[in-house]
Design an enzyme around this catalytic site. Structure first.
Site, PDB file in Angstrom:
ATOM      1  N   TRP A 129       0.857  -1.184   0.000  1.00 12.28           N
ATOM      2  CA  TRP A 129       0.000   0.000   0.000  1.00 12.28           C
ATOM      3  C   TRP A 129       0.898   1.241   0.000  1.00 12.28           C
ATOM      4  CZ3 TRP A 129      -1.910   2.569   4.940  1.00 12.28           C
ATOM      5  CH2 TRP A 129      -2.903   3.510   4.666  1.00 12.28           C
ATOM      6  N   ASP A 210      -0.314  -5.314   9.896  1.00 16.61           N
ATOM      7  CA  ASP A 210      -1.276  -4.285   9.501  1.00 16.61           C
ATOM      8  C   ASP A 210      -2.584  -4.977   9.126  1.00 16.61           C
ATOM      9  OD1 ASP A 210      -2.678  -2.156   8.552  1.00 16.61           O
ATOM     10  OD2 ASP A 210      -1.387  -1.751   6.828  1.00 16.61           O
ATOM     11  N   LYS A 245     -12.950  -0.366   7.170  1.00 14.03           N
ATOM     12  CA  LYS A 245     -13.646  -1.226   6.213  1.00 14.03           C
ATOM     13  C   LYS A 245     -14.656  -2.141   6.908  1.00 14.03           C
ATOM     14  CE  LYS A 245     -10.447   0.600   3.719  1.00 14.03           C
ATOM     15  NZ  LYS A 245      -9.207   0.539   4.408  1.00 14.03           N
TER      16      LYS A 245
HETATM   17  N1  PMP Z   1      -3.389  -0.428   5.873  1.00 12.74           N
HETATM   18  C1  PMP Z   1      -3.815  -0.757   4.653  1.00 12.74           C
HETATM   19  C2  PMP Z   1      -3.148  -1.876   3.930  1.00 12.74           C
HETATM   20  C3  PMP Z   1      -4.880  -0.070   4.071  1.00 12.74           C
HETATM   21  O1  PMP Z   1      -5.289  -0.413   2.844  1.00 12.74           O
HETATM   22  C4  PMP Z   1      -5.500   0.975   4.801  1.00 12.74           C
HETATM   23  C5  PMP Z   1      -6.659   1.732   4.227  1.00 12.74           C
HETATM   24  N2  PMP Z   1      -6.678   1.986   2.903  1.00 12.74           N
HETATM   25  C6  PMP Z   1      -5.003   1.281   6.073  1.00 12.74           C
HETATM   26  C7  PMP Z   1      -3.949   0.555   6.576  1.00 12.74           C
HETATM   27  C8  PMP Z   1      -5.511   2.405   6.934  1.00 12.74           C
HETATM   28  O2  PMP Z   1      -6.829   2.624   6.996  1.00 12.74           O
HETATM   29  P1  PMP Z   1      -7.534   3.779   7.798  1.00 12.74           P
HETATM   30  O3  PMP Z   1      -6.499   4.744   8.295  1.00 12.74           O
HETATM   31  O4  PMP Z   1      -8.479   4.391   6.859  1.00 12.74           O
HETATM   32  O5  PMP Z   1      -8.205   3.095   8.933  1.00 12.74           O
END
Ligand code: PMP
Length: 397
Positions: A129, A210, A245
């Site tokens: 990511w 993660d 999500k």
């Molecule tokens: N890690 C990964 C791999 C992700 O895809 C995302 C969201 N796109 C996140 C962490 C963090 O998400 P958020 O800060 O929106 O909770």
């Protein structure tokens, strides 16, 4: 001071959404931004979330600051989901945690702690990511990519990955995706996870998991295998957890940094640094999303409703994967896209060059990120044939 500052180019993913909206063609497909979308293309508020919000609204008596570690019940609830109902880690009191502004906040707080601990290098499989790099390196950490996925072969290159992991030592950190790898959709199987844990145990590096799509691959328990096994077999572990999500709380910025130590005392010491780091960045997390999650997880009736809705989101994405893989096969693309059916989560990489990605967009109105990542939520019965035709055109045409 501002006079000579040149503006930065817009964020490529967010810029893509604008291009899509501005595209006048009727036959266009948005496979870009990484949010869940239902069959009608909306990202609805979950029913369990709506009910929890109503209850909170009625009960809420103050907007005074929430405690720095988060609203009561949130971290405990997240830890139960992640480590499991009868978790030895929870029973032995080896874990601690803090609520953070989303998974991003957890990654950043974790990174700041690692810098304080003078961690060596953080290693992560490529591709990953894109936001991992700024979240970690802007905290002052060194980030190195190691092999993970071969887009042309459409498979994890585990031999290359584990050979690189074998070189890590104490002081190093391995960042791994918990479930539903972003951007590839290619998850480690249990034997591969076990091999990583065995290597971590022998070599003494710290895993940082993660977990941003918990429940989207096979279910809440199966998806947490990597965290639960690491917590059981290794002395130390960090987990960044996102409720964006699985609770659909994207804009409420809801997540947690979970810490496992060899003892509760050690986990508590790291937690004190997490609180201190947060104090210096944003003081305390936003309360609303955490309160919603706590409300859901403290009510068996709401939790059951949420679990059903999460299963429905998971099934929707799986059905879209099946639809794309099977339609491609029926449309004489052979098994070119067959691998998509067996992958997890919202994303897969298409084996397309940047030039082909551009042709998908300009010639066919099919939008995806520059690395050919597609969000399967954008695939449906009404557009899958167009998508397959476009794919055939840019690859064979
Ligand atoms: N890690 C990964 C791999 C992700 O895809 C995302 C969201 N796109 C996140 C962490 C963090 O998400 P958020 O800060 O929106 O909770």
């Amino acid at each position: 001071m501002f006079a000579d500052v040149k503006p930065l180019p817009p964020d490529p993913i967010l810029g893509l959404s604008k291009l899509f909206v501005d595209d006048p063609r009727e036959r266009k497909i948005d496979l870009g931004v990484g949010v869940f979308r239902a069959a009608d293309n909306t990202t609805p508020v979950l029913k369990a979330v709506k009910i929890a919000e109503q209850r909170l609204l009625e009960r809420q008596a103050t907007k005074a600051y929430a405690p720095p570690a988060g609203v009561p019940g949130f971290v405990e609830g997240a830890a139960r989901l992640v480590f499991g109902e009868d978790s030895p880690v929870l029973r032995d009191g080896r874990s601690a945690g803090v609520q953070t502004p989303g998974g991003c906040g957890a990654l950043r707080v974790g990174a700041e702690i690692l810098r304080r601990l003078e961690a060596g290098t953080v290693y992560v499989g490529a591709p990953t990511w894109p936001n991992h790099a700024p979240l970690l390196t802007e905290a002052g950490l060194k980030l190195e990519m190691i092999p993970y996925y071969d887009a042309q072969a459409r498979a994890i290159e585990f031999d290359g990955f584990i050979a690189a992991v074998e070189k890590l030592g104490p002081g190093d950190v391995l960042l791994v995706h918990g479930a539903c790898h972003n951007p590839t959709g290619a998850d480690l199987d249990r034997a591969q996870i076990d091999a990583i844990i065995e290597t971590a145990d022998r070599r003494g590096f710290l895993p940082f998991v993660d977990l941003a799509y918990h429940g989207f691959a096979a279910g809440l328990d199966d998806d947490a295998y990597i965290v639960r096994e690491m917590a059981r077999r290794l002395p130390e572990l960090l987990v960044s957890y996102s409720c964006s999500k699985n609770f659909g709380l994207y804009r409420e910025r809801t997540g947690a940094l979970l810490i496992v130590g060899e003892t509760g005392e050690r986990a508590g010491a790291i937690q004190s640094h997490a609180l201190n780091v947060a104090r210096g960045m944003y003081s305390m997390p936003p309360a609303h999303g955490g309160s919603i999650v706590a409300e859901i997880l403290q009510s068996p009736e709401l939790e059951a409703k949420w679990r059903d809705e999460l299963a429905h989101m998971r099934d929707t994405v799986k059905a879209n994967r099946r639809l794309l893989a099977r339609t491609a096969a029926e449309m004489q693309l052979g098994d070119a896209l067959a691998y998509i059916e067996g992958q997890n989560g919202m994303f897969s990489l298409l084996p397309l060059s940047e030039k082909q990605v551009l042709a998908m967009r300009e010639k066919h109105g099919v939008y995806m990120t520059g690395n050919a990542r597609i969000n399967l939520c954008g695939v449906n019965a009404g557009n899958v044939a167009h998508l397959c035709e476009a794919y055939r055109d840019v690859t064979q045409g």
